[in-house]
Write an enzyme that holds these catalytic residues in place. Structure first.
Site, PDB file in Angstrom:
ATOM      1  N   GLN A   1      18.183  -7.846  46.384  1.00  0.00           N
ATOM      2  CA  GLN A   1      18.912  -8.623  45.368  1.00  0.00           C
ATOM      3  C   GLN A   1      17.902  -9.293  44.435  1.00  0.00           C
ATOM      4  O   GLN A   1      16.942  -9.912  44.911  1.00  0.00           O
ATOM      5  CB  GLN A   1      19.772  -9.694  46.050  1.00  0.00           C
ATOM      6  CG  GLN A   1      20.927  -9.127  46.844  1.00  0.00           C
ATOM      7  CD  GLN A   1      22.135  -8.804  45.978  1.00  0.00           C
ATOM      8  OE1 GLN A   1      22.186  -9.156  44.805  1.00  0.00           O
ATOM      9  NE2 GLN A   1      23.095  -8.122  46.568  1.00  0.00           N
TER      10      GLN A   1
ATOM     11  N   CYS B   1      15.385  -9.191  21.756  1.00  0.00           N
ATOM     12  CA  CYS B   1      15.357  -8.668  23.119  1.00  0.00           C
ATOM     13  C   CYS B   1      16.794  -8.571  23.634  1.00  0.00           C
ATOM     14  O   CYS B   1      17.626  -9.419  23.355  1.00  0.00           O
ATOM     15  CB  CYS B   1      14.557  -9.639  23.991  1.00  0.00           C
ATOM     16  SG  CYS B   1      14.524  -9.215  25.721  1.00  0.00           S
TER      17      CYS B   1
ATOM     18  N   ASP C   1      29.933  -3.743  49.401  1.00  0.00           N
ATOM     19  CA  ASP C   1      29.181  -4.210  48.224  1.00  0.00           C
ATOM     20  C   ASP C   1      28.761  -2.996  47.391  1.00  0.00           C
ATOM     21  O   ASP C   1      27.581  -2.650  47.340  1.00  0.00           O
ATOM     22  CB  ASP C   1      27.957  -5.015  48.712  1.00  0.00           C
ATOM     23  CG  ASP C   1      27.144  -5.597  47.575  1.00  0.00           C
ATOM     24  OD1 ASP C   1      27.585  -5.533  46.413  1.00  0.00           O
ATOM     25  OD2 ASP C   1      26.045  -6.131  47.854  1.00  0.00           O
TER      26      ASP C   1
ATOM     27  N   CYS D   1      13.809 -18.984  24.205  1.00  0.00           N
ATOM     28  CA  CYS D   1      12.832 -17.883  24.204  1.00  0.00           C
ATOM     29  C   CYS D   1      12.597 -17.386  22.784  1.00  0.00           C
ATOM     30  O   CYS D   1      13.549 -17.186  22.025  1.00  0.00           O
ATOM     31  CB  CYS D   1      13.369 -16.757  25.079  1.00  0.00           C
ATOM     32  SG  CYS D   1      12.321 -15.299  25.083  1.00  0.00           S
TER      33      CYS D   1
ATOM     34  N   CYS E   1      18.447 -11.862  27.608  1.00  0.00           N
ATOM     35  CA  CYS E   1      19.263 -13.040  27.933  1.00  0.00           C
ATOM     36  C   CYS E   1      20.104 -13.414  26.716  1.00  0.00           C
ATOM     37  O   CYS E   1      19.775 -14.337  25.982  1.00  0.00           O
ATOM     38  CB  CYS E   1      18.374 -14.212  28.306  1.00  0.00           C
ATOM     39  SG  CYS E   1      17.112 -13.802  29.473  1.00  0.00           S
TER      40      CYS E   1
ATOM     41  N   CYS F   1      29.686  -6.484  41.600  1.00  0.00           N
ATOM     42  CA  CYS F   1      29.028  -6.926  40.363  1.00  0.00           C
ATOM     43  C   CYS F   1      29.846  -6.459  39.161  1.00  0.00           C
ATOM     44  O   CYS F   1      29.383  -6.555  38.031  1.00  0.00           O
ATOM     45  CB  CYS F   1      27.598  -6.403  40.301  1.00  0.00           C
ATOM     46  SG  CYS F   1      27.490  -4.622  40.511  1.00  0.00           S
TER      47      CYS F   1
ATOM     48  N   GLU G   1      24.626   3.553  54.110  1.00  0.00           N
ATOM     49  CA  GLU G   1      23.932   3.585  52.811  1.00  0.00           C
ATOM     50  C   GLU G   1      23.393   4.989  52.605  1.00  0.00           C
ATOM     51  O   GLU G   1      22.936   5.619  53.555  1.00  0.00           O
ATOM     52  CB  GLU G   1      22.781   2.568  52.872  1.00  0.00           C
ATOM     53  CG  GLU G   1      21.628   2.770  51.919  1.00  0.00           C
ATOM     54  CD  GLU G   1      22.005   2.533  50.462  1.00  0.00           C
ATOM     55  OE1 GLU G   1      22.693   1.559  50.157  1.00  0.00           O
ATOM     56  OE2 GLU G   1      21.589   3.376  49.631  1.00  0.00           O
TER      57      GLU G   1
HETATM   58  C1  SAM Z   1      24.945  -3.324  45.140  1.00  0.00           C
HETATM   59  S1  SAM Z   1      23.885  -2.403  46.159  1.00  0.00           S
HETATM   60  C2  SAM Z   1      24.139  -3.123  47.729  1.00  0.00           C
HETATM   61  C3  SAM Z   1      23.185  -4.163  48.064  1.00  0.00           C
HETATM   62  C4  SAM Z   1      23.191  -4.734  49.441  1.00  0.00           C
HETATM   63  N1  SAM Z   1      24.497  -4.980  49.972  1.00  0.00           N
HETATM   64  C5  SAM Z   1      22.398  -6.024  49.375  1.00  0.00           C
HETATM   65  O1  SAM Z   1      22.996  -7.101  49.283  1.00  0.00           O
HETATM   66  O2  SAM Z   1      21.153  -5.952  49.354  1.00  0.00           O
HETATM   67  C6  SAM Z   1      24.760  -0.902  46.360  1.00  0.00           C
HETATM   68  C7  SAM Z   1      24.114   0.101  47.299  1.00  0.00           C
HETATM   69  O3  SAM Z   1      25.029   1.176  47.505  1.00  0.00           O
HETATM   70  C8  SAM Z   1      24.318   2.393  47.647  1.00  0.00           C
HETATM   71  N2  SAM Z   1      25.316   3.459  47.372  1.00  0.00           N
HETATM   72  C9  SAM Z   1      25.902   3.739  46.197  1.00  0.00           C
HETATM   73  N3  SAM Z   1      26.834   4.701  46.354  1.00  0.00           N
HETATM   74  C10 SAM Z   1      26.845   5.040  47.663  1.00  0.00           C
HETATM   75  C11 SAM Z   1      27.595   5.951  48.439  1.00  0.00           C
HETATM   76  N4  SAM Z   1      28.515   6.723  47.884  1.00  0.00           N
HETATM   77  N5  SAM Z   1      27.343   6.034  49.758  1.00  0.00           N
HETATM   78  C12 SAM Z   1      26.386   5.254  50.316  1.00  0.00           C
HETATM   79  N6  SAM Z   1      25.657   4.343  49.649  1.00  0.00           N
HETATM   80  C13 SAM Z   1      25.869   4.243  48.321  1.00  0.00           C
HETATM   81  C14 SAM Z   1      23.174   2.239  46.671  1.00  0.00           C
HETATM   82  O4  SAM Z   1      22.086   3.053  47.028  1.00  0.00           O
HETATM   83  C15 SAM Z   1      22.840   0.731  46.806  1.00  0.00           C
HETATM   84  O5  SAM Z   1      21.846   0.525  47.792  1.00  0.00           O
END
Ligand code: SAM
Length: 469
Positions: free
Chosen positions: A301, A78, A400, A72, A81, A427, A351
């Site tokens: 994602q 930037c 997650d 790139c 990457c 992550c 969530e």
């Molecule tokens: C990494 S993303 C999860 C993605 C989902 N598992 C997927 O694969 O599409 C983390 C999520 O946790 C939510 N979140 C963060 N802290 C939270 C909490 N204390 N209680 C509920 N949800 C929470 C965020 O809004 C976000 O949608």
């Protein structure tokens, strides 16, 4: 004046956390911004701590034989990457090692050998979402400044690392399919031709603020243009003309008069086309294809194809029986919950963003899934004995969380719930290792599967299977 510290002719040894590299000088560790393992460099120290230094390379005496040519033209300036100069195979090794290092350093528990990291099939154009910022304060290169010419200062692109007010104008980005480059460049040219003011991030003047482009593997696309005021006479001709030039599934704008660019709390005007785009995903390589609706505010994602691989691993590790109740913590728009639902008795997704929960429900009904339930709220407050009494105690928990990991109260509750298996997707291997340490008394680590969702960046995803002791 403080004396400058410079270390001369130092060999960079390895890649360190957060995309930095690392060298050792007189038994002290030096974290370096830039460079590649194998480079011989002079380093200017920018920060001196008790047990380590931080610095930047100022002279490259010789370059690592492992280096490859970055693809790139924006590389180096930037922030996107940063690992393009390293072969992908090497990037993958570093990422896997990063997971192991974090688990060894932070985790006070036993764990098996990590599986080989799962690389991304696509190394370029793998993102389905990019966010560009308008600015009237474009980042100028030294060569540009040296010309002494009067330069156009408008830009539409990415932030310079560490600079909230300086934007690098992007001509071609290799992260998202080319329609994204075409749309962005067209909008910039239109704005310049029609003298629409680009935003100033310091004094908050100007009109065009921010552009989000979302694409999907189904070929659909969405744009969300953020503008600083209600001027239909400016924004409408722009979006009408854009609609004539490109086939965009969903054209939206947001009037944002706030100081920041977040728009979760603002109305999105659906100017043309649908209010959403659709993404599809095959379940576990079968013919069963799920369709997900993605609205302007929905989480999805970012690497769609690799998300499919990630979910496959989750499904395999979760080993769900038809009689199992499953909890999907941090469910976002319920993608994992809906993906694994066919194996379970029922899946409950938790969530805290209500709009995501609404999307999760729509996605379940769109795919005729009737055994998922979604509950909105902070998991720290939701997860309780009353909750498990009402919804059933889970045999399997999938979690997650965001980079910060799980709140200690949630980890404590997991110890009380005692699901037979926990699949922990993360992550951030550092917070993941911390959380697993707290679970160690009750849970044993069975599998570790690093996954690369973001080639050419230092980010790594890691899936861990925990079993009740
Ligand atoms: C990494 S993303 C999860 C993605 C989902 N598992 C997927 O694969 O599409 C983390 C999520 O946790 C939510 N979140 C963060 N802290 C939270 C909490 N204390 N209680 C509920 N949800 C929470 C965020 O809004 C976000 O949608």
């Amino acid at each position: 004046m403080r004396k400058k510290i410079i270390f001369e002719r130092v060999k960079i040894e390895e890649v360190a956390a957060e995309g930095k590299t690392m060298a050792r000088v007189d038994n002290k560790v030096v974290f370096i911004r830039g460079g590649a393992p194998g480079d011989i460099v002079d380093i200017r120290i920018t920060n001196k701590r008790k047990s380590f230094f931080e610095g930047v390379p100022i002279v490259f005496h010789s370059l690592s034989p492992d280096r490859i040519e970055p693809f790139c033209t924006h590389f180096g300036t930037c922030g996107g990457c940063k690992w393009q100069h390293l072969p992908y195979k090497m990037q993958l090794e570093f990422k896997r090692q990063q997971v192991i290092d974090n688990f060894e350093r932070i985790g006070q528990f036993e764990f098996p050998q990590a599986r080989p990291i799962l690389g991304s099939e696509e190394e370029q154009f793998y993102r389905n979402k990019l966010e560009f910022t308008f600015s009237d304060s474009r980042w100028l290169t030294k060569e540009e400044i040296d010309t002494g010419e009067e330069l156009n200062r408008n830009a539409l692109g990415f932030h310079i690392p560490g600079r909230f007010d300086k934007i690098l104008d992007i001509e071609k980005c290799f992260l998202q399919s080319d329609i994204s480059n075409d749309i962005r460049n067209w909008i910039r040219d239109y704005a310049l031709d029609n003298s629409i003011p680009f935003y100033n991030l310091r004094n908050h003047e100007g009109y065009l603020r921010n552009l989000i482009i979302r694409t999907s593997t189904t070929g659909q696309s969405m744009i969300i243009l953020q503008v600083a005021g209600n001027k239909p006479e400016v924004v409408e001709p722009l979006l009408n003309e854009l609609g004539h030039k490109f086939e965009i599934t969903s054209v939206n704008y947001v009037i944002n008069t706030k100081k920041n660019d977040t728009f979760q709390d603002l109305d999105v005007v659906n100017f043309a086309g649908k209010a959403f785009i659709e993404e599809t995903m095959l379940v576990n390589g079968s013919k069963n294809k799920l369709t997900f609706r993605i609205g302007p505010k929905s989480f999805y994602q970012t690497n769609s194809k690799q998300a499919e691989q990630l979910y496959k691993i989750v499904l395999e590790m979760a080993d769900i029986a038809k009689t199992d109740v499953v909890y999907d913590l941090y469910t976002g728009t319920g993608t994992i919950a809906n993906y694994v639902a066919h194996r379970a008795k029922k899946v409950i997704g938790l969530e805290y963003v209500p709009e995501s929960i609404a999307d999760a429900k729509v996605n379940a009904s769109l795919n005729n899934i009737d055994n998922t339930e979604f509950v909105a709220g902070d998991i720290k407050d939701l997860l309780s004995h009353e909750f498990t009494n009402e919804h059933g105690n889970p045999e399997v928990i999938i979690t997650d969380p965001p980079r910060a990991g799980m709140h200690p109260a949630i980890v404590e509750m997991l110890k009380e719930i005692k699901a037979k298996r926990i699949v922990y997707v993360s992550c951030n291997p550092a917070t993941q290792a911390r959380d697993i340490s707290m679970l160690d008394e009750h849970y044993k680590v069975i599998e570790l599967q690093p996954v690369d969702m973001f080639p050419h960046t230092h980010h790594v995803e890691n899936v861990v299977l925990l079993e009740l002791r």
